[in-house]
Write an enzyme that holds these catalytic residues in place. Sequence first.
Site, PDB file in Angstrom:
ATOM      1  N   PHE A 112      43.546  38.221  51.610  1.00  0.00           N
ATOM      2  CA  PHE A 112      44.328  38.257  50.370  1.00  0.00           C
ATOM      3  C   PHE A 112      45.485  37.293  50.342  1.00  0.00           C
ATOM      4  O   PHE A 112      46.170  37.311  51.423  1.00  0.00           O
ATOM      5  CB  PHE A 112      44.639  39.833  49.943  1.00  0.00           C
TER       6      PHE A 112
ATOM      7  N   ASP B  81      44.389  45.379  57.331  1.00  0.00           N
ATOM      8  CA  ASP B  81      44.882  45.444  55.859  1.00  0.00           C
ATOM      9  C   ASP B  81      43.981  46.578  55.341  1.00  0.00           C
ATOM     10  O   ASP B  81      42.573  46.056  55.445  1.00  0.00           O
ATOM     11  CB  ASP B  81      45.120  44.347  55.256  1.00  0.00           C
TER      12      ASP B  81
ATOM     13  N   TYR C 275      47.542  52.225  45.110  1.00  0.00           N
ATOM     14  CA  TYR C 275      47.116  52.624  43.656  1.00  0.00           C
ATOM     15  C   TYR C 275      45.533  52.063  43.325  1.00  0.00           C
ATOM     16  O   TYR C 275      45.310  52.011  42.244  1.00  0.00           O
ATOM     17  CB  TYR C 275      48.008  51.596  42.744  1.00  0.00           C
ATOM     18  N   LYS C 276      44.807  51.797  44.340  1.00  0.00           N
ATOM     19  CA  LYS C 276      43.248  51.666  44.152  1.00  0.00           C
ATOM     20  C   LYS C 276      42.837  52.638  44.349  1.00  0.00           C
ATOM     21  O   LYS C 276      42.627  53.673  43.527  1.00  0.00           O
ATOM     22  CB  LYS C 276      42.989  50.454  45.040  1.00  0.00           C
TER      23      LYS C 276
ATOM     24  N   ARG D 243      34.432  40.951  39.842  1.00  0.00           N
ATOM     25  CA  ARG D 243      34.440  42.044  40.602  1.00  0.00           C
ATOM     26  C   ARG D 243      33.900  43.185  40.096  1.00  0.00           C
ATOM     27  O   ARG D 243      34.719  43.571  38.956  1.00  0.00           O
ATOM     28  CB  ARG D 243      35.619  42.005  41.537  1.00  0.00           C
TER      29      ARG D 243
END
Length: 411
Positions: free
Chosen positions: A132, A209, A234-235, A383
């Site tokens: 990322f 991560d 928050y995922k 995605r």
Amino acid sequence: MRTTSRLSDRARELDSADPLAGMREKFLGHDDAGVPAYLDGNSLGRPLAATLDRLNEFVRNQWGGRLIRGWDEGWLALPRQIGDELGLQVLGAAPGQCIVADSTTVLLYKLARAAVAAGGDRTEIVLDRDNFPTDRYVMEGIAAECGLTLRWVGADYDGGVRPESVAAAVGPQTSLVVLSHVAYRSGFIADVPAITELVHRTGGRVLWDLCHSAGSVPAELDAWNVDYAAGCSYKYLNGGPGAPAWAYVAARHQNDFNQPIRGWLGAGDPFGMGRDFVPAPGIQRVVSGTPPILGMLAMQDMIALISEAGMDAVREKSVQLTSFAVQAFDEVLAPLGAVLASPRDPSQRGSHITVDHPAFKDVTARLWEQGIIPDYRNPNGIRLGLSPLSTSFAETWTGIEAMAADLRAGS
């Protein structure tokens, strides 16, 4: 039409047989006719209905009622309490090694900066080019700040970083390796224990991560002998927009954790207002400033729901969802020129898949107008984030069918 009908029937059968199907009703908006398919839980999870009550109670009775007294009545302990519960239910971490604080970006900086400081004269940070952007940018900054060299590892486009690639890049000058447990684009699951072990044999440390795995793919940070880890909430942890991140520092590394952003709540006696910084013992030294209490409350509800379901059952549902999505891709998207950019082996796949097609940027915009919400990633990927406790097989099929219909209409 026969394929469409068969896949639709299959989705209904899978939903009927799903032991976790009832969990979906606990999420706000699950029955919103204006959003027939929400397939972006890997970017922002749905809120839980219980969170409405928790936030309302907190604002009315704790913040509004207790005011500043709340800090002495439990607020200051929340980052460690939630961290310990997250470690127990999701991360495979014993108490005293996880804490909620800051954003993922800030925690990545803190952990990496402390790790390279503990690495002495070692001069290299190893990372992969497909990680990322934040991970790469932060490490580039630390390398420039500390006069270190970056060594880059390649990754398969539809896969990720494998142990053999890391083995070829590490050596006696390796201070830190920074990788993702689940690749943000392809969904590839890295072999954390194997990579961690081979880096340790060189004397280096590893920072993992877990942004795209925590809450959907089981982790065993203690058993895997992980050094450091961080991730957002928050995922798949459904903490809400901008909810604070969490950090893991193995107990064996806490004494040499040199806090690079020294703030009063990372000090051993914060209310002593001492002249010099003396770090707090244990995981508390990772903290800098005042904890974002409101932002971390929703995490408690999702951690409790994961505990009720069990991480093994969450993972099983995730595998079933992505396997169904791959089957649907093969039957209705591949014939239209789409390409699967994720692993076919479910044991190597997290809870999202990526499908590529040159038209997908425009397709995504049109899908959003219909309330069908996947996630677009450059250069041409959609995605499909399938959050195990809030996503149904039927809405997964609704989204994929809509993608195919849009491609057919434009052909």
